[in-house]
Write an enzyme that holds these catalytic residues in place. Structure first.
Site, short mmCIF file in Angstrom:
data_model
loop_
_atom_site.label_atom_id
_atom_site.label_comp_id
_atom_site.label_asym_id
_atom_site.label_seq_id
_atom_site.Cartn_x
_atom_site.Cartn_y
_atom_site.Cartn_z
N HIS A 75 0.61 -1.01 -0.30
CA HIS A 75 -0.01 0.37 -0.11
C HIS A 75 0.60 1.45 0.35
O HIS A 75 1.77 1.62 0.84
CB HIS A 75 -0.50 -0.17 1.26
CG HIS A 75 -1.74 1.23 1.18
ND1 HIS A 75 -3.32 1.07 1.49
CD2 HIS A 75 -1.95 2.55 0.87
CE1 HIS A 75 -3.97 1.98 1.08
NE2 HIS A 75 -3.01 2.66 1.16
N HIS A 232 -9.16 2.28 0.36
CA HIS A 232 -9.83 2.87 1.64
C HIS A 232 -10.84 2.71 2.57
O HIS A 232 -11.48 3.30 2.02
CB HIS A 232 -8.97 4.28 1.43
CG HIS A 232 -7.15 4.23 0.33
ND1 HIS A 232 -6.88 4.04 -0.09
CD2 HIS A 232 -6.73 5.08 0.80
CE1 HIS A 232 -5.85 3.89 -1.05
NE2 HIS A 232 -5.50 4.93 0.17
N GLU A 235 -10.66 5.64 7.07
CA GLU A 235 -9.30 6.77 7.99
C GLU A 235 -10.05 7.85 8.75
O GLU A 235 -9.78 8.43 8.27
CB GLU A 235 -8.96 6.58 6.38
CG GLU A 235 -7.20 7.01 6.96
CD GLU A 235 -6.35 7.97 5.70
OE1 GLU A 235 -4.98 7.91 5.85
OE2 GLU A 235 -6.83 7.89 4.45
N ASP A 332 2.57 3.47 3.13
CA ASP A 332 1.51 4.57 2.55
C ASP A 332 2.75 5.49 1.34
O ASP A 332 3.39 5.57 0.56
CB ASP A 332 0.70 4.82 3.81
CG ASP A 332 -0.28 5.71 3.49
OD1 ASP A 332 -1.12 5.27 2.62
OD2 ASP A 332 -1.54 5.96 4.08
N ASN A 333 1.46 6.65 2.33
CA ASN A 333 2.56 7.94 1.40
C ASN A 333 4.09 8.42 1.60
O ASN A 333 4.27 8.19 3.19
CB ASN A 333 2.10 8.95 2.01
CG ASN A 333 0.49 9.47 1.24
OD1 ASN A 333 -0.88 8.66 1.81
ND2 ASN A 333 -0.12 9.89 0.06
#
Length: 449
Positions: A75, A232, A235, A332-333
């Site tokens: 992810h 997603h 969140e 993730d990011n």
């Protein structure tokens, strides 16, 4: 790790390796301290020829240092990465991240811009020992064709080095428009995964009255093209915006047989115990994979200016695993409005997860959360496990225990690809200076996480 004298080719043994439980498939004695298998690994012509209990002998003596298979990061958001210098999050909040990302995408995301940043991320991940990546791609209007075109090109260019998959990231309500059908067709042509964030366009969170119907539309498109689904989910700390059980119900209602992955699932940790347990049991019966993203969720969740966060923002790791749910950890990011930090290093995310989610006492087989578990969820056949017959893609650390692994970043690790030591030189951030002077363009579109 040059003092270990790893041969450059041919047939050789790696002696006295410590392989974490959950990352090896071989007949070995019970793991030392409950989580490390002491083993000798025979490498021949770039593949693992045998794994045996550690006895020593001729070969490179690893002195009981921890060895992982190359990491599987299931992810990520490679298309968003490395824009923090030109478009930072103004306040660190989730809403601020949505706004900043939408502005950056509208102003700058040409094919050249996305390709430059994604390639930088891939080179970084490769140097850290990542062997497979699943990236979500913001997929709205005209941007979809651009971003998916870049992805297809990079997937071809990186074949044999990093196995790449992509997920269409859009808001769930887009599947109630003609664009939703167009997007599903694009994903099918690109051999991707269908996805969404379970909230509406322009809304950071909140319960969605039409969520059941929207999920049915998404799963119908996935069934039409034979696509897996990656979502997603939840969140947010809004307990009312709890869509995870709605997703489980939609999978059953649609008789969906493909793989389903749900990332984040933050507010599961805030639900009443009975509700959480029932939901987790449902996910286990359906074979849904859950991915936790501790770096992002610890950064974004429960953030209010001037106020210390009151909860950790991560999902129920122990409860999910205890119920038999496939559970993965991912990065993730990276250096964008959602997470201004990071270096595409899956091991760093695992070290963080160990501390944040208490994946210790005992350590057990949690190492599978960045190797074997995500590899299986992604359908990868030659990745995520140290096993006879597999390609010798390995990460050799200096740590002899997980307390050593967590205490230092393992920046001196050695990475073997097909049995050969690779150059681990990281790309220089100076390569990205060109982004600051990029000429804005105009391409509107809603925001996604």
């Amino acid at each position: 790790m040059s003092d270990f004298a790893i041969p450059t080719s041919g047939r050789f043994w790696l002696r006295h390796a410590a392989i974490p439980a959950g990352t090896v498939e071989a007949s070995l004695p019970a793991p030392r301290d409950g989580y490390l298998h002491d083993a000798d690994i025979l490498i021949e012509d770039g593949r693992i020829a045998a794994i045996a209990p550690a006895t020593g002998g001729e070969g490179a003596d690893l002195q009981r240092r921890i060895v992982f298979p190359c990491f599987v990061d299931m992810h990520t958001h490679l298309d968003k990465g490395h824009v923090v210098a030109r478009t930072p999050n103004p306040d660190g909040t989730f809403t601020g991240a949505l706004t900043a990302t939408g502005a950056d995408r509208a102003a700058y995301w040409t094919g050249e811009d996305i390709s430059l940043r994604m390639d930088f991320g891939l080179r970084t991940a490769y140097a850290h020992g990542v062997g497979a990546i699943r990236t979500h791609l913001d997929s709205f209007a005209e941007q979809s064709e651009i971003s998916w075109g870049v992805f297809r090109d990079l997937r071809a260019r990186w074949a044999g080095k990093i196995a790449l998959q992509a997920v269409a990231l859009t808001t769930i309500d887009q599947y109630d428009t003609p664009f939703g059908a167009e997007l599903a067709a694009l994903v099918a042509r690109s051999e991707g995964i269908l996805g969404a964030v379970t909230r509406l366009s322009g809304v950071d969170h909140g319960a969605i009255v039409e969520i059941d119907r929207l999920l049915d539309l998404l799963f119908a498109q996935a069934k039409r093209y034979g696509l897996d689904v990656d979502l997603h989910v939840d969140e947010t700390d809004d307990v009312a915006a709890f869509t995870l059980p709605r997703i489980a119900a939609a999978i059953e209602r649609s008789d969906f047989r493909g793989r389903v992955t749900c990332g984040h699932c933050c507010n599961l940790a805030l639900q009443p115990e009975t509700t959480a347990a029932e939901t987790i049991a449902h996910l286990a019966r359906l074979g849904v994979t859950i991915v936790t993203l501790p770096s992002a969720n610890m950064y974004l969740q429960d953030r209010t200016p001037g106020r210390t966060p009151r909860w950790r923002g991560v999902t129920l790791a122990h409860e999910l695993r205890a119920a038999g749910v496939a559970f993965a950890v991912a990065t993730d990011n990276c250096r964008d409005a959602f997470v201004p930090y990071g270096d595409h290093d899956t091991l760093d995310s695992f070290r963080f997860a160990l501390r944040v989610s208490h994946l210790d006492h005992p350590y057990g087989d949690w190492a599978g959360a960045i190797t074997a578990v995500p590899a299986a969820a992604m359908g990868l056949k030659d990745c995520g496990l140290i096993a006879p017959g597999r390609t010798a893609d390995l990460v050799l650390t200096r740590a002899r225990s997980f307390d050593e692994l967590v205490s230092r970043p393992q920046s001196d690790r050695t990475v073997l690809r097909a049995g050969r030591v690779i150059d681990r030189t990281l790309p220089d951030y100076a390569e990205l200076d060109i982004l600051k002077g990029a000429k804005p363009r105009t391409l509107a579109g809603p925001s996604a996480a």
